[in-house]
Design a protein around this motif. Structure first.
Motif, PDB file in Angstrom:
ATOM      1  N   SER A   1       0.840  -1.195   0.000  1.00 45.79           N
ATOM      2  CA  SER A   1       0.000   0.000   0.000  1.00 45.79           C
ATOM      3  C   SER A   1       0.874   1.242   0.000  1.00 45.79           C
ATOM      4  CB  SER A   1      -0.895   0.014   1.241  1.00 45.79           C
ATOM      5  OG  SER A   1      -1.765  -1.090   1.239  1.00 45.79           O
ATOM      6  N   GLU A   2       0.310   2.344  -0.525  1.00 46.16           N
ATOM      7  CA  GLU A   2       1.056   3.606  -0.544  1.00 46.16           C
ATOM      8  C   GLU A   2       0.761   4.395   0.724  1.00 46.16           C
ATOM      9  OE1 GLU A   2       1.494   6.821  -3.922  1.00 46.16           O
ATOM     10  OE2 GLU A   2      -0.124   7.413  -2.545  1.00 46.16           O
TER      11      GLU A   2
ATOM     12  N   ARG B   1       6.691   9.757   0.410  1.00 41.53           N
ATOM     13  CA  ARG B   1       5.834   8.712  -0.136  1.00 41.53           C
ATOM     14  C   ARG B   1       6.616   7.409  -0.088  1.00 41.53           C
ATOM     15  NH1 ARG B   1       6.813   8.530  -5.820  1.00 41.53           N
ATOM     16  NH2 ARG B   1       8.387   7.096  -5.014  1.00 41.53           N
TER      17      ARG B   1
ATOM     18  N   ASN C   1       5.966   2.744  -0.064  1.00 44.21           N
ATOM     19  CA  ASN C   1       5.079   1.582  -0.102  1.00 44.21           C
ATOM     20  C   ASN C   1       5.369   0.684   1.087  1.00 44.21           C
ATOM     21  OD1 ASN C   1       3.977   2.472  -2.505  1.00 44.21           O
ATOM     22  ND2 ASN C   1       5.313   1.206  -3.779  1.00 44.21           N
TER      23      ASN C   1
ATOM     24  N   ASN D   1       0.415  -4.210   4.334  1.00 44.90           N
ATOM     25  CA  ASN D   1      -0.842  -3.810   4.978  1.00 44.90           C
ATOM     26  C   ASN D   1      -0.901  -4.188   6.454  1.00 44.90           C
ATOM     27  OD1 ASN D   1      -2.131  -2.651   2.708  1.00 44.90           O
ATOM     28  ND2 ASN D   1      -2.436  -4.711   1.889  1.00 44.90           N
TER      29      ASN D   1
ATOM     30  N   THR E   1      -2.504   0.566   9.528  1.00 46.02           N
ATOM     31  CA  THR E   1      -3.208   1.780   9.963  1.00 46.02           C
ATOM     32  C   THR E   1      -3.087   1.974  11.467  1.00 46.02           C
ATOM     33  OG1 THR E   1      -4.791   1.628   8.145  1.00 46.02           O
ATOM     34  CG2 THR E   1      -5.453   2.915  10.067  1.00 46.02           C
TER      35      THR E   1
ATOM     36  N   LEU F   1      -3.106   6.289   3.892  1.00 46.44           N
ATOM     37  CA  LEU F   1      -2.729   4.940   3.476  1.00 46.44           C
ATOM     38  C   LEU F   1      -3.697   4.523   2.380  1.00 46.44           C
ATOM     39  CD1 LEU F   1      -0.727   2.643   4.068  1.00 46.44           C
ATOM     40  CD2 LEU F   1      -2.457   1.643   5.574  1.00 46.44           C
ATOM     41  N   ASP F   2      -3.165   4.391   1.166  1.00 41.54           N
ATOM     42  CA  ASP F   2      -3.994   4.130  -0.020  1.00 41.54           C
ATOM     43  C   ASP F   2      -5.137   5.135  -0.119  1.00 41.54           C
ATOM     44  OD1 ASP F   2      -2.512   2.129  -1.123  1.00 41.54           O
ATOM     45  OD2 ASP F   2      -3.658   0.490  -0.202  1.00 41.54           O
ATOM     46  N   GLY F   3      -4.824   6.401   0.162  1.00 41.02           N
ATOM     47  CA  GLY F   3      -5.789   7.484   0.015  1.00 41.02           C
ATOM     48  C   GLY F   3      -6.720   7.683   1.181  1.00 41.02           C
ATOM     49  N   LYS F   4      -6.699   6.771   2.173  1.00 40.31           N
ATOM     50  CA  LYS F   4      -7.593   6.896   3.324  1.00 40.31           C
ATOM     51  C   LYS F   4      -6.860   7.547   4.493  1.00 40.31           C
ATOM     52  CE  LYS F   4     -10.357   2.856   2.058  1.00 40.31           C
ATOM     53  NZ  LYS F   4     -10.820   1.500   2.472  1.00 40.31           N
TER      54      LYS F   4
ATOM     55  N   ASN G   1      -3.716  11.002  -3.240  1.00 40.83           N
ATOM     56  CA  ASN G   1      -2.526  10.154  -3.196  1.00 40.83           C
ATOM     57  C   ASN G   1      -1.322  11.017  -3.562  1.00 40.83           C
ATOM     58  OD1 ASN G   1      -2.345  10.208  -6.141  1.00 40.83           O
ATOM     59  ND2 ASN G   1      -4.049   8.747  -6.103  1.00 40.83           N
TER      60      ASN G   1
END
Length: 686
Positions: A2-3, A53, A55, A58, A112, A153-156, A193
């Motif tokens: 994940s990014e 940024r 990776n 998860n 997260t 994290l993945d845009g969230k 992102n």
């Protein structure tokens, strides 16, 4: 994978702190996220933000960990402390080999949750060189007031905040907001992102990647100056600083009034650089141009005419000040300025600059004799080398000390060699600066650096760790570079000894000649290592870190290095080390085994041949070393290789006959002796 994307948006961050801040953010984050296997890492910085940024996985998988605690016989408090530290009960422990062992089962943790736990701690402890508090009550600090924390994290949004039980941390919580250029696009926008963030910033007049911003500045400055038939004066430090001052660079050119063009170009460049962050320019023939370049942070509506006019007006005032100092200083001769040095303190424990120039004169005279140069010119240069410290120009622009002394010396009709030496006596000021090559300049520069080291070592102000407030490491490297680049032959130990004798009586007693020579050796060791040279061979040539002639030392290193690059050299090194190791072991039993070899006790052809070869080699090596024919010395020791190989293959050193054994060990001692004429081969790694 994940990014993970993080942006920390604040008021303007000082340019000099931005790069280190991104490095610290990357280091701290990657250390903390090690169990999430961070990859594909990229950092960003602008005057108002640092960002990263990367990776990551998860989750952190479930795992079972064993950790050994105190002995089972240890006091109860030790066990209580161990349990408290790991938030465990005694029932979680097992006994194993006399120790309590904690067996912990760590459940799977989502990325997260883990980031929400550790990231606030990173921000609370973030290592800014200087930081500040703001608002009311909170103890949270940042380099400048921090406005937004983005952590996606993945845009969230990762739900985290900086508040603690007793501190609201200015109410800072994680969100997905950022802002564009302060003036050209000040509105906020939502981050989805890293890629969208960078593209949106670009559309809002912010180049987030510092390397791209730097490249754009250099390319456009170069293009702009070439169109005007001009060239940039290279200045990496200024380019890096300007990169950290602007988010949307717009290079522009301004004019310099002709009435200021007779000022020394160094003064003009320093004034532009230090006060205004302007780039100096030169004509194609290398002469100073009557123009300057600068970088605006906005796109002007009038092609920059108003901005250029304002900057020209500011620079005109700066140069008018410089003109005043230039005219006033030349009304007083450098020799008259020199008299005021009695009132200028060099160091509280070392007296005035006037006392120092007396030491410099003395050293310059000594060096002139050693290097067979004009003693009168050398002493005159040393005498006047610090006179410009009392001038108005150097008071305003300390960066041009020495340089201005050279200009004022020319104005006073001092000898050209003296003026040049004064202007160059601080050289080399760093790795990118050139070392002096003119004889009187060399003497002035060496005198200054030798006295600096000698004086500060005498008062106990040696560099320690990363601390070096008086730049003594730079002085030592300067001495080494001047000697190496000019191939100077003199006794550096005798020079330090002479310098110590020139100190006040009380400081002579506290001086350590060997420590000064060792300090030069250590800097040489570091320099060779940075050059990729065989620094281990330097240790072999001077194992005690003491030497007299630096060039002779380096010639030995070069000769041994070349020899060891050959197959014969590597084989001989192994054989010599083998002989030395055997001798060391046997010497511990009943040594030392030294003295003349008894040829009557040599019973085998191999040891007879080795003995004869050794006698001849030792004689040849001794002669070659005295004549500084180090390659010939290595060739002479190389003649031992075949004899050594046969000796080790066919001769039993620890013979049953004690007399024969002792005699063979004396033979090994002679091998050690032959090698030690050149170097201590045990210090050579391979």
């Amino acid at each position: 994978m994940s990014e993970l994307f993080i942006e920390l948006f604040s008021e303007e961050i000082p340019a000099r702190m931005q790069r280190q801040a991104t490095e610290n953010l990357q280091r701290l984050l990657c250390d903390a996220l090690g169990n999430l296997s961070p990859t594909n890492i990229k950092t960003f910085s602008t005057p108002r933000r640092i960002a990263i940024r990367l990776n990551i996985q998860n989750t952190i998988p479930a795992q079972e960990v064993q950790e050994r605690g105190p002995r089972t016989t240890a006091p109860g408090k030790a066990l209580e402390g161990f349990l408290r530290k790991h938030q465990a009960q005694q029932s979680d422990l097992i006994e194993e080999n006399g120790f309590w062992v904690l067996q912990k089962k760590i459940a799977e943790v989502s990325a997260t949750d883990f980031i929400a736990q550790i990231f606030p701690q990173i921000l609370w402890k973030f290592p800014w060189p200087k930081s500040q508090r703001w608002g009311n009550g909170s103890q949270f600090t940042w380099v400048r007031p921090l406005h937004y924390i983005t952590c996606l994290l993945d845009g969230k949004i990762i739900p985290l905040d900086l508040a603690t039980a007793n501190d609201d941390a200015h109410g800072l919580v994680c969100n997905n907001k950022s802002e564009g250029h302060r003036f050209l696009a000040p509105q906020t926008f939502e981050i989805k992102n890293a890629e969208q963030w960078e593209e949106t910033l670009l559309s809002q007049f912010v180049i987030a990647d510092a390397d791209k911003r730097r490249e754009k500045i250099l390319d456009e400055l170069t293009e702009l100056t070439q169109k005007a038939s001009l060239q940039l004066v290279p200045d990496e430090g200024l380019l890096n600083e300007v990169t950290g001052l602007v988010e949307w660079p717009v290079p522009l050119l301004g004019k310099i009034d002709e009435i200021f063009m007779d000022l020394p170009p160094e003064v003009m460049q320093v004034s532009m650089r230090v006060n205004q962050r302007y780039f100096a320019l030169k004509n194609k023939d290398g002469s100073p141009a009557n123009a300057f370049a600068f970088v605006a942070n906005i796109t002007p509506d009038d092609e920059g005419k108003l901005i250029i006019a304002g900057n020209e007006r500011v620079l005109r005032a700066r140069f008018a000040d410089a003109r005043y100092f230039w005219d006033q200083d030349r009304k007083i001769s450098l020799e008259q300025q020199n008299q005021q040095l009695q009132n200028v303190i060099f160091h509280a424990k070392l007296g005035s600059q006037h006392e120092r120039i007396q030491r410099l004169e003395r050293l310059a005279g000594y060096l002139a004799q050693q290097l067979k140069q004009d003693e009168k010119l050398a002493k005159r240069a040393a005498f006047l080398s610090k006179a410009d410290l009392t001038t108005g120009m150097v008071g305003e622009f300390p960066e041009v000390q020495g340089i201005m002394g050279g200009y004022y010396a020319k104005h006073d009709k001092e000898a050209a060699e003296v003026a040049l030496a004064i202007s160059e006596h601080y050289k080399p000021a760093g790795p990118s600066d050139s070392a002096p090559t003119a004889p009187i300049s060399i003497i002035a520069a060496l005198s200054d650096k030798i006295d600096l080291l000698t004086a500060f070592f005498a008062i106990g102000e040696k560099p320690s760790g990363s601390g070096d407030p008086y730049a003594l490491r730079r002085a030592a490297l300067g001495i080494i570079r001047i000697i190496r680049e000019n191939q100077l032959r003199f006794n550096i130990k005798a020079l330090f000894e002479f310098a110590i004798a020139g100190l006040p009586q009380a400081l002579q007693a506290s001086s350590d000649l060997n420590a000064l020579v060792e300090f030069i050796y250590e800097r040489l060791y570091v320099q060779l290592r940075s050059e990729g040279s065989r620094y281990d061979i330097l240790s072999a040539v001077a194992p005690t870190k003491q030497f007299t002639d630096l060039i002779e030392l380096l010639k030995k290193v070069e000769a041994i290095t070349s020899f060891l690059e050959t197959t014969d050299g590597k084989d001989l090194l192994a054989a010599v080390k083998r002989a030395s190791n055997i001798l060391r072991i046997e010497d511990k039993k009943d040594g030392p085994h030294q003295g003349k070899v008894d040829t009557a006790l040599l019973t085998q052809d191999e040891e007879k041949k080795l003995s004869a070869t050794l006698s001849k080699a030792i004689e040849q090596i001794s002669v070659a070393i005295k004549q500084e024919q180090f390659s010939e010395a290595m060739n002479s020791i190389a003649t031992l290789k075949n004899s050594l190989d046969l000796f080790f293959e066919n001769v039993t050193i620890n013979d049953e006959n004690p007399a024969i054994r002792s005699n063979r060990l004396k033979l090994l001692s002679q091998i050690d002796q032959a090698a030690s004429l050149i170097a201590d081969f045990n210090h050579i790694e391979k």
